[in-house]
Scaffold this motif. Structure first.
Motif, PDB file in Angstrom:
ATOM      1  N   ASP A   8       0.858  -1.186   0.000  1.00  0.00           N
ATOM      2  CA  ASP A   8       0.000   0.000   0.000  1.00  0.00           C
ATOM      3  C   ASP A   8       0.893   1.234   0.000  1.00  0.00           C
ATOM      4  O   ASP A   8       1.640   1.454   0.955  1.00  0.00           O
ATOM      5  CB  ASP A   8      -0.903  -0.001   1.230  1.00  0.00           C
ATOM      6  CG  ASP A   8      -2.029   1.008   1.133  1.00  0.00           C
ATOM      7  OD1 ASP A   8      -1.822   2.084   0.536  1.00  0.00           O
ATOM      8  OD2 ASP A   8      -3.126   0.725   1.658  1.00  0.00           O
ATOM      9  N   HIS A   9       0.808   2.022  -1.051  1.00  0.00           N
ATOM     10  CA  HIS A   9       1.669   3.201  -1.160  1.00  0.00           C
ATOM     11  C   HIS A   9       1.411   4.215  -0.052  1.00  0.00           C
ATOM     12  O   HIS A   9       2.257   5.042   0.245  1.00  0.00           O
ATOM     13  CB  HIS A   9       1.521   3.861  -2.536  1.00  0.00           C
ATOM     14  CG  HIS A   9       0.207   4.530  -2.756  1.00  0.00           C
ATOM     15  ND1 HIS A   9      -0.912   3.841  -3.179  1.00  0.00           N
ATOM     16  CD2 HIS A   9      -0.176   5.808  -2.601  1.00  0.00           C
ATOM     17  CE1 HIS A   9      -1.928   4.668  -3.279  1.00  0.00           C
ATOM     18  NE2 HIS A   9      -1.518   5.863  -2.930  1.00  0.00           N
ATOM     19  N   ARG A  10       0.249   4.113   0.613  1.00  0.00           N
ATOM     20  CA  ARG A  10      -0.079   5.054   1.696  1.00  0.00           C
ATOM     21  C   ARG A  10       0.504   4.604   3.032  1.00  0.00           C
ATOM     22  O   ARG A  10       0.444   5.340   4.007  1.00  0.00           O
ATOM     23  CB  ARG A  10      -1.600   5.183   1.816  1.00  0.00           C
ATOM     24  CG  ARG A  10      -2.241   5.699   0.534  1.00  0.00           C
ATOM     25  CD  ARG A  10      -3.717   5.433   0.497  1.00  0.00           C
ATOM     26  NE  ARG A  10      -3.958   3.983   0.413  1.00  0.00           N
ATOM     27  CZ  ARG A  10      -5.143   3.436   0.231  1.00  0.00           C
ATOM     28  NH1 ARG A  10      -6.215   4.187   0.136  1.00  0.00           N
ATOM     29  NH2 ARG A  10      -5.279   2.130   0.165  1.00  0.00           N
ATOM     30  N   PHE A  82       4.434  -2.933   2.757  1.00  0.00           N
ATOM     31  CA  PHE A  82       5.418  -2.447   1.795  1.00  0.00           C
ATOM     32  C   PHE A  82       4.842  -1.243   1.060  1.00  0.00           C
ATOM     33  O   PHE A  82       3.650  -1.223   0.750  1.00  0.00           O
ATOM     34  CB  PHE A  82       5.747  -3.532   0.759  1.00  0.00           C
ATOM     35  CG  PHE A  82       6.455  -4.716   1.341  1.00  0.00           C
ATOM     36  CD1 PHE A  82       7.842  -4.731   1.456  1.00  0.00           C
ATOM     37  CD2 PHE A  82       5.745  -5.823   1.780  1.00  0.00           C
ATOM     38  CE1 PHE A  82       8.502  -5.828   1.993  1.00  0.00           C
ATOM     39  CE2 PHE A  82       6.391  -6.920   2.324  1.00  0.00           C
ATOM     40  CZ  PHE A  82       7.771  -6.929   2.435  1.00  0.00           C
ATOM     41  N   GLY A  83       5.715  -0.292   0.736  1.00  0.00           N
ATOM     42  CA  GLY A  83       5.275   0.887  -0.001  1.00  0.00           C
ATOM     43  C   GLY A  83       5.067   0.640  -1.479  1.00  0.00           C
ATOM     44  O   GLY A  83       4.344   1.387  -2.133  1.00  0.00           O
ATOM     45  N   ASP A  84       5.683  -0.415  -2.010  1.00  0.00           N
ATOM     46  CA  ASP A  84       5.480  -0.729  -3.420  1.00  0.00           C
ATOM     47  C   ASP A  84       5.790  -2.195  -3.715  1.00  0.00           C
ATOM     48  O   ASP A  84       6.370  -2.901  -2.898  1.00  0.00           O
ATOM     49  CB  ASP A  84       6.262   0.218  -4.342  1.00  0.00           C
ATOM     50  CG  ASP A  84       7.769   0.051  -4.253  1.00  0.00           C
ATOM     51  OD1 ASP A  84       8.266  -1.081  -4.430  1.00  0.00           O
ATOM     52  OD2 ASP A  84       8.464   1.059  -4.029  1.00  0.00           O
ATOM     53  N   VAL A  85       5.388  -2.621  -4.878  1.00  0.00           N
ATOM     54  CA  VAL A  85       5.494  -4.017  -5.304  1.00  0.00           C
ATOM     55  C   VAL A  85       6.952  -4.461  -5.417  1.00  0.00           C
ATOM     56  O   VAL A  85       7.300  -5.568  -4.993  1.00  0.00           O
ATOM     57  CB  VAL A  85       4.766  -4.229  -6.658  1.00  0.00           C
ATOM     58  CG1 VAL A  85       4.982  -5.636  -7.188  1.00  0.00           C
ATOM     59  CG2 VAL A  85       3.280  -3.918  -6.524  1.00  0.00           C
ATOM     60  N   LEU A  86       7.804  -3.623  -5.991  1.00  0.00           N
ATOM     61  CA  LEU A  86       9.191  -4.030  -6.229  1.00  0.00           C
ATOM     62  C   LEU A  86       9.949  -4.252  -4.926  1.00  0.00           C
ATOM     63  O   LEU A  86      10.761  -5.179  -4.832  1.00  0.00           O
ATOM     64  CB  LEU A  86       9.894  -3.010  -7.127  1.00  0.00           C
ATOM     65  CG  LEU A  86       9.246  -2.812  -8.515  1.00  0.00           C
ATOM     66  CD1 LEU A  86      10.007  -1.769  -9.325  1.00  0.00           C
ATOM     67  CD2 LEU A  86       9.136  -4.115  -9.273  1.00  0.00           C
ATOM     68  N   GLN A  87       9.676  -3.439  -3.921  1.00  0.00           N
ATOM     69  CA  GLN A  87      10.312  -3.656  -2.618  1.00  0.00           C
ATOM     70  C   GLN A  87       9.781  -4.954  -1.984  1.00  0.00           C
ATOM     71  O   GLN A  87      10.542  -5.727  -1.404  1.00  0.00           O
ATOM     72  CB  GLN A  87      10.075  -2.464  -1.695  1.00  0.00           C
ATOM     73  CG  GLN A  87      10.812  -1.212  -2.174  1.00  0.00           C
ATOM     74  CD  GLN A  87      10.576  -0.016  -1.298  1.00  0.00           C
ATOM     75  OE1 GLN A  87      11.376   0.267  -0.411  1.00  0.00           O
ATOM     76  NE2 GLN A  87       9.479   0.694  -1.535  1.00  0.00           N
TER      77      GLN A  87
END
Length: 156
Positions: A8-10, A82-87
């Motif tokens: 979740d980017h939030r 996680f803030g994003d998929v790649l991480q």
């Protein structure tokens, strides 16, 4: 014990704090996000936004890799965000006992494809997600525990 893995980017916000932590009995949240880990103001904001009874750790991907044994051996009910998929793609395969990943919010950006109202993925993110799927992870999209769960595995 890791109970929920969420992208979740939030990071921490109302849905995570109230809906997910309550429904899953979460006692600890581990945020793995390079930007948040490197920004003292953002870390302070995250700590202020969590309920007093929930422990919070904020790590970069490299810090999480260094602590992976400790993360895998946490006794408290834990949610990893996680803030994003790649991480997430760099850490999730190292986590023990994890079988599914919740895609809660991946924002709309240029060159993304829409998979739900809240999940938009670039080609690199789709490829990373396919790799996670091929490792046996159940990828699903769900904003809150009471909303409909949609399979991402079937769409990528």
């Amino acid at each position: 014990m890791i109970k929920v893995i969420r992208i979740d980017h939030r990071l921490l916000h109302g849905q995570v704090i109230f809906a997910w932590t309550k429904s899953q009995g979460i006692e600890r949240i581990v945020v793995i996000d390079n930007v948040a880990a490197g920004d003292d103001f953002k870390k302070m904001s995250l700590k202020l936004s969590k309920p007093a009874d929930i422990k919070l750790s904020v790590f970069s991907v490299d810090q999480a890799k260094e602590r992976i044994a400790k993360i895998n051996n946490l006794k408290s009910n834990t949610m990893i965000i996680f803030g994003d998929v790649l991480q997430a793609g760099q850490i999730v395969p190292l986590l023990e006992g994890v079988k599914e990943i919740n895609y809660g919010g991946v924002k709309n950006r240029p060159d993304t494809k829409r998979f739900s109202n809240a999940v938009f993925l670039t080609e690199k993110e789709v490829k990373c997600s396919q790799e996670l799927k091929n490792l046996g992870f159940d990828l699903y999209m769900q904003q809150v525990p009471t909303s409909k769960r949609e399979s991402l595995n079937e769409l990528i």
